[in-house]
Motif scaffolding. Structure first.
Motif, PDB file in Angstrom:
ATOM      1  N   GLN A 220     -14.844  -4.218   2.531  1.00 61.91           N
ATOM      2  CA  GLN A 220     -13.590  -4.563   3.228  1.00 61.91           C
ATOM      3  C   GLN A 220     -12.859  -4.409   1.572  1.00 61.91           C
ATOM      4  N   TYR A 221     -11.918  -3.333   1.599  1.00 65.32           N
ATOM      5  CA  TYR A 221     -11.317  -3.279   0.285  1.00 65.32           C
ATOM      6  C   TYR A 221      -9.915  -3.296   0.461  1.00 65.32           C
ATOM      7  N   ARG A 222      -9.046  -3.664  -0.309  1.00 62.49           N
ATOM      8  CA  ARG A 222      -7.481  -3.721  -0.450  1.00 62.49           C
ATOM      9  C   ARG A 222      -6.935  -2.481  -0.833  1.00 62.49           C
ATOM     10  N   ALA A 223      -6.370  -1.696   0.050  1.00 59.28           N
ATOM     11  CA  ALA A 223      -6.006  -0.360  -0.263  1.00 59.28           C
ATOM     12  C   ALA A 223      -4.765  -0.404  -1.177  1.00 59.28           C
ATOM     13  N   LEU A 224      -5.016   0.387  -2.068  1.00 62.85           N
ATOM     14  CA  LEU A 224      -3.774   0.643  -3.003  1.00 62.85           C
ATOM     15  C   LEU A 224      -3.173   1.999  -2.732  1.00 62.85           C
ATOM     16  N   VAL A 225      -3.912   2.847  -2.197  1.00 61.83           N
ATOM     17  CA  VAL A 225      -3.001   4.293  -2.067  1.00 61.83           C
ATOM     18  C   VAL A 225      -3.891   4.822  -0.812  1.00 61.83           C
ATOM     19  N   MET A 226      -3.168   5.313   0.005  1.00 61.37           N
ATOM     20  CA  MET A 226      -3.721   5.890   1.313  1.00 61.37           C
ATOM     21  C   MET A 226      -3.210   7.409   1.160  1.00 61.37           C
ATOM     22  N   VAL A 227      -4.020   8.346   1.728  1.00 63.05           N
ATOM     23  CA  VAL A 227      -3.782   9.880   1.921  1.00 63.05           C
ATOM     24  C   VAL A 227      -4.040  10.158   3.306  1.00 63.05           C
ATOM     25  N   LYS A 228      -3.279  10.929   3.892  1.00 61.60           N
ATOM     26  CA  LYS A 228      -3.643  11.748   4.965  1.00 61.60           C
ATOM     27  C   LYS A 228      -4.155  12.988   4.696  1.00 61.60           C
ATOM     28  N   ASN A 229      -5.382  13.219   4.806  1.00 66.80           N
ATOM     29  CA  ASN A 229      -6.051  14.747   4.264  1.00 66.80           C
ATOM     30  C   ASN A 229      -5.345  16.000   5.103  1.00 66.80           C
ATOM     31  N   THR A 230      -4.749  16.676   4.128  1.00 72.64           N
ATOM     32  CA  THR A 230      -4.222  18.026   4.881  1.00 72.64           C
ATOM     33  C   THR A 230      -4.902  18.996   4.221  1.00 72.64           C
ATOM     34  N   PRO A 231      -4.767  20.203   4.939  1.00 73.53           N
ATOM     35  CA  PRO A 231      -5.263  21.347   4.283  1.00 73.53           C
ATOM     36  C   PRO A 231      -4.267  22.041   3.061  1.00 73.53           C
ATOM     37  N   TYR A 232      -4.741  22.542   2.199  1.00 78.38           N
ATOM     38  CA  TYR A 232      -4.086  22.924   0.933  1.00 78.38           C
ATOM     39  C   TYR A 232      -3.257  21.866   0.280  1.00 78.38           C
ATOM     40  N   GLN A 233      -3.673  20.834   0.405  1.00 80.81           N
ATOM     41  CA  GLN A 233      -3.324  19.567  -0.548  1.00 80.81           C
ATOM     42  C   GLN A 233      -4.232  18.915  -1.088  1.00 80.81           C
TER      43      GLN A 233
ATOM     44  N   THR B 153       1.036  -1.262  -0.006  1.00 78.92           N
ATOM     45  CA  THR B 153       0.003  -0.024   0.142  1.00 78.92           C
ATOM     46  C   THR B 153       0.912   1.270   0.015  1.00 78.92           C
ATOM     47  N   TYR B 154       0.428   2.077  -1.033  1.00 78.68           N
ATOM     48  CA  TYR B 154       1.525   3.410  -0.986  1.00 78.68           C
ATOM     49  C   TYR B 154       0.864   4.564  -0.225  1.00 78.68           C
ATOM     50  N   PHE B 155       1.680   4.911   0.642  1.00 77.68           N
ATOM     51  CA  PHE B 155       1.013   5.981   1.460  1.00 77.68           C
ATOM     52  C   PHE B 155       1.845   7.514   0.966  1.00 77.68           C
ATOM     53  N   VAL B 156       0.815   8.138   0.612  1.00 76.50           N
ATOM     54  CA  VAL B 156       1.453   9.488   0.041  1.00 76.50           C
ATOM     55  C   VAL B 156       2.238  10.227   1.110  1.00 76.50           C
ATOM     56  N   ASP B 157       3.293  10.990   0.661  1.00 77.88           N
ATOM     57  CA  ASP B 157       4.219  11.568   1.389  1.00 77.88           C
ATOM     58  C   ASP B 157       4.681  10.519   2.785  1.00 77.88           C
ATOM     59  N   ARG B 158       4.614   9.404   2.377  1.00 79.17           N
ATOM     60  CA  ARG B 158       5.267   8.268   3.550  1.00 79.17           C
ATOM     61  C   ARG B 158       4.877   8.698   4.811  1.00 79.17           C
ATOM     62  N   VAL B 159       3.719   9.133   5.163  1.00 84.14           N
ATOM     63  CA  VAL B 159       3.039   9.529   6.464  1.00 84.14           C
ATOM     64  C   VAL B 159       2.771   8.229   7.299  1.00 84.14           C
ATOM     65  N   THR B 160       2.759   8.392   8.731  1.00 80.71           N
ATOM     66  CA  THR B 160       2.299   7.539   9.608  1.00 80.71           C
ATOM     67  C   THR B 160       0.723   7.984  10.079  1.00 80.71           C
ATOM     68  N   VAL B 161      -0.188   7.205   9.954  1.00 85.43           N
ATOM     69  CA  VAL B 161      -1.512   7.614  10.217  1.00 85.43           C
ATOM     70  C   VAL B 161      -1.724   6.797  11.677  1.00 85.43           C
ATOM     71  N   ARG B 162      -2.831   7.569  12.216  1.00 86.66           N
ATOM     72  CA  ARG B 162      -3.140   6.987  13.633  1.00 86.66           C
ATOM     73  C   ARG B 162      -4.706   7.139  13.626  1.00 86.66           C
ATOM     74  N   VAL B 163      -5.366   6.475  14.694  1.00 89.92           N
ATOM     75  CA  VAL B 163      -6.403   6.602  14.896  1.00 89.92           C
ATOM     76  C   VAL B 163      -6.915   8.122  15.351  1.00 89.92           C
ATOM     77  N   GLY B 164      -8.109   8.488  14.525  1.00 90.53           N
ATOM     78  CA  GLY B 164      -8.379   9.954  14.567  1.00 90.53           C
ATOM     79  C   GLY B 164      -8.234  10.801  13.607  1.00 90.53           C
ATOM     80  N   ASP B 165      -7.201  10.213  12.578  1.00 92.58           N
ATOM     81  CA  ASP B 165      -6.612  10.938  11.378  1.00 92.58           C
ATOM     82  C   ASP B 165      -7.718  10.910  10.394  1.00 92.58           C
ATOM     83  N   LYS B 166      -7.741  11.947   9.556  1.00 92.02           N
ATOM     84  CA  LYS B 166      -8.798  11.874   8.590  1.00 92.02           C
ATOM     85  C   LYS B 166      -8.031  11.418   7.365  1.00 92.02           C
ATOM     86  N   VAL B 167      -8.556  10.609   6.517  1.00 95.12           N
ATOM     87  CA  VAL B 167      -7.787  10.117   5.411  1.00 95.12           C
ATOM     88  C   VAL B 167      -8.821   9.668   4.291  1.00 95.12           C
ATOM     89  N   THR B 168      -8.046   9.303   3.133  1.00 92.93           N
ATOM     90  CA  THR B 168      -8.814   8.642   2.075  1.00 92.93           C
ATOM     91  C   THR B 168      -8.023   7.811   1.213  1.00 92.93           C
TER      92      THR B 168
END
Length: 163
Positions: A81-94, A50-65
């Motif tokens: 239940q889906y196999r995640a290909l890409v995960m994005v931690k939602n951030t302002p201005y991105q 699974t590719y995490f955009v910006d190689r971020v670590t996510v935690r419970v409470g984070d908003k993601v796509t």
């Protein structure tokens, strides 16, 4: 060409996910529950691929796509239940768009057109430079602003080519 689906929301749970009875992959796969504002829930299977955009670590409470292959078979269970290909931690201005872009750099859903600039960083998933024009490919596009036209146009600051 993959057809990408997506689901956005807040992470409510992250647990280890057992993929076989041997237990060999235990700890390498995760099951991530995401709940949107309407109360809908989706479980994403997170694998080492699974590719995490910006190689971020996510935690419970984070908003993601989470993005997944909408044409892939899925078990008929609730919540889906889906196999995640890409995960994005939602951030302002991105903004992030994961889709197939044709020879004119227009997304398959005709909602975004890319305008490349000399400052657009184009890389592979392993962060190595991609030295071609990224046409007719699945792309992860990261950008700030876009026009309000149809399709919207943007000059992305980073494109990740999914080979």
């Amino acid at each position: 060409m993959k057809k990408f689906g997506s689901f956005s929301g807040k992470i409510t749970m992250i647990n280890d996910f057992l993929i076989d009875q041997s237990g060999m992959g235990l700890g390498c796969y995760k099951l991530m529950s995401v709940e949107n504002d309407d109360g809908s829930i989706v479980n994403f299977v997170i694998s080492p691929d699974t590719y995490f955009v910006d190689r971020v670590t996510v935690r419970v409470g984070d908003k993601v796509t989470g993005y997944y292959d909408a044409n892939a078979p899925v078990p008929l269970i609730f919540p889906p239940q889906y196999r995640a290909l890409v995960m994005v931690k939602n951030t302002p201005y991105q903004n992030v768009k994961v889709d197939y872009f044709n020879g004119e750099l227009i997304s398959s859903d005709n909602t975004l057109r890319l305008i490349l600039s000399p400052y657009t960083m184009i890389v592979l998933e392993n962060d190595q430079f991609f030295n071609r024009i990224p046409i007719n490919r699945n792309l992860i596009v990261i950008y700030k602003a876009s026009t309000k036209s149809i399709p919207a146009q943007t000059v992305p600051y980073k494109i990740i080519v999914m080979c």
